[in-house]
Design a protein around this motif. Structure first.
Motif, PDB file in Angstrom:
ATOM      1  N   PRO A  33       0.840  -1.200   0.000  1.00 15.03           N
ATOM      2  CA  PRO A  33       0.000   0.000   0.000  1.00 15.03           C
ATOM      3  C   PRO A  33       0.875   1.251   0.000  1.00 15.03           C
ATOM      4  O   PRO A  33       1.981   1.260   0.555  1.00 15.03           O
ATOM      5  CB  PRO A  33      -0.771  -0.118   1.314  1.00 15.03           C
ATOM      6  N   TYR A  38      -2.052   1.360  -4.763  1.00 17.28           N
ATOM      7  CA  TYR A  38      -1.188   0.235  -4.421  1.00 17.28           C
ATOM      8  C   TYR A  38      -0.058   0.121  -5.437  1.00 17.28           C
ATOM      9  O   TYR A  38      -0.240   0.400  -6.627  1.00 17.28           O
ATOM     10  CB  TYR A  38      -1.985  -1.077  -4.372  1.00 17.28           C
ATOM     11  N   ALA A 155      -5.568  -4.313  -2.176  1.00 17.13           N
ATOM     12  CA  ALA A 155      -4.685  -5.403  -2.587  1.00 17.13           C
ATOM     13  C   ALA A 155      -5.423  -6.498  -3.354  1.00 17.13           C
ATOM     14  O   ALA A 155      -4.858  -7.117  -4.254  1.00 17.13           O
ATOM     15  CB  ALA A 155      -3.981  -5.993  -1.373  1.00 17.13           C
TER      16      ALA A 155
END
Length: 245
Positions: A33, A38, A155
């Motif tokens: 992150p 990301y 993610a």
């Protein structure tokens, strides 16, 4: 097989950071992150790892990744010179969403792709990213997505696109704003004389606004003559090391 660690969980964060550090050392890829989107990370000084990053995204060497660092002091080791105006940008916007392009330090033995002798550097404003960078050193980091797809803001989105090409996924929930960093080209400031009129050029609008940059740079910021002069997202390829992160 990829491993996912939820770094919001205290029982997983230590193991996640350890596995991520080990993966980077082996030349593998890690999704982490940041304060923007990301990122897909590889050891900046391992050419095979950087190539693995480009392959995972489905892009060529003509679109080299930026480099993330743990602190402003690392910038001086990666670039040929840190002009006074660049130092003012660093003081104002690091850690944060500003990527600065400068001529790379010629003595560095790395291969980020076709960088035209430059490097794009940023210090992210995210605890997990900074902790990993402090342990691994500078990382080549591109947005965690396939080329042409939206940058991942969690993610699980990155995992859906990148799958087993990534060794470790560090989850930390949704990105704070999901806006990529602003990219500025400050290469003309290096080696400039009093007779020159060097200007800092915005390559991509992002988290730091033109108005904020003008407050720091004043007349050193190139004027926006046409609405299309600033390129968005990953359309800025070919400007040296420009990327979505």
């Amino acid at each position: 097989m990829s491993t996912v660690f939820d770094c919001r969980d205290d029982s997983q964060i230590l193991a996640g950071m350890r596995h991520a550090r080990q993966a980077i050392a082996r030349g593998e890829l890690v999704v982490l992150p940041t304060d923007t989107v990301y990122g897909l990370a590889a050891d900046a000084f391992t050419p095979a790892a950087v190539q693995r990053l480009l392959d995972a995204k489905g892009r060529g060497r003509e679109m080299p990744p930026p480099v993330l660092v743990a602190g402003p002091d690392v910038l001086a080791a990666l670039v040929e010179e840190v002009p006074e105006a660049v130092q003012k940008l660093v003081d104002a916007f690091w850690p944060g969403g500003l990527t600065i392009v400068l001529p790379a330090q010629p003595s560095l033995t790395w291969d980020l792709g076709e960088t035209l002798g430059t490097v794009a550097v940023r210090m992210p404003d995210h605890r997990i990213a900074l902790e990993l960078l402090a342990e691994t050193g500078p990382l080549a980091v591109s947005s965690a997505n396939l080329t042409g797809r939206d940058a991942a803001v969690i993610a699980s989105d990155a995992e859906a696109m990148l799958g087993e090409s990534v060794a470790v996924y560090l989850e930390y929930g949704y990105s704070e704003n999901g806006v990529p960093s602003t990219i500025v080209d400050a290469t003309s400031l290096v080696g400039a004389t009093e007779d020159d009129r060097p200007l800092v050029r915005i390559l991509r609008d992002g988290a730091v606004t033109r108005e904020q940059l003008e407050e720091v740079l004043g007349d050193l910021l190139e004027k926006a003559e046409q609405p299309g002069d600033v390129v968005p997202a990953d359309a800025a390829a070919g400007e040296g090391p420009v990327d979505e992160e």
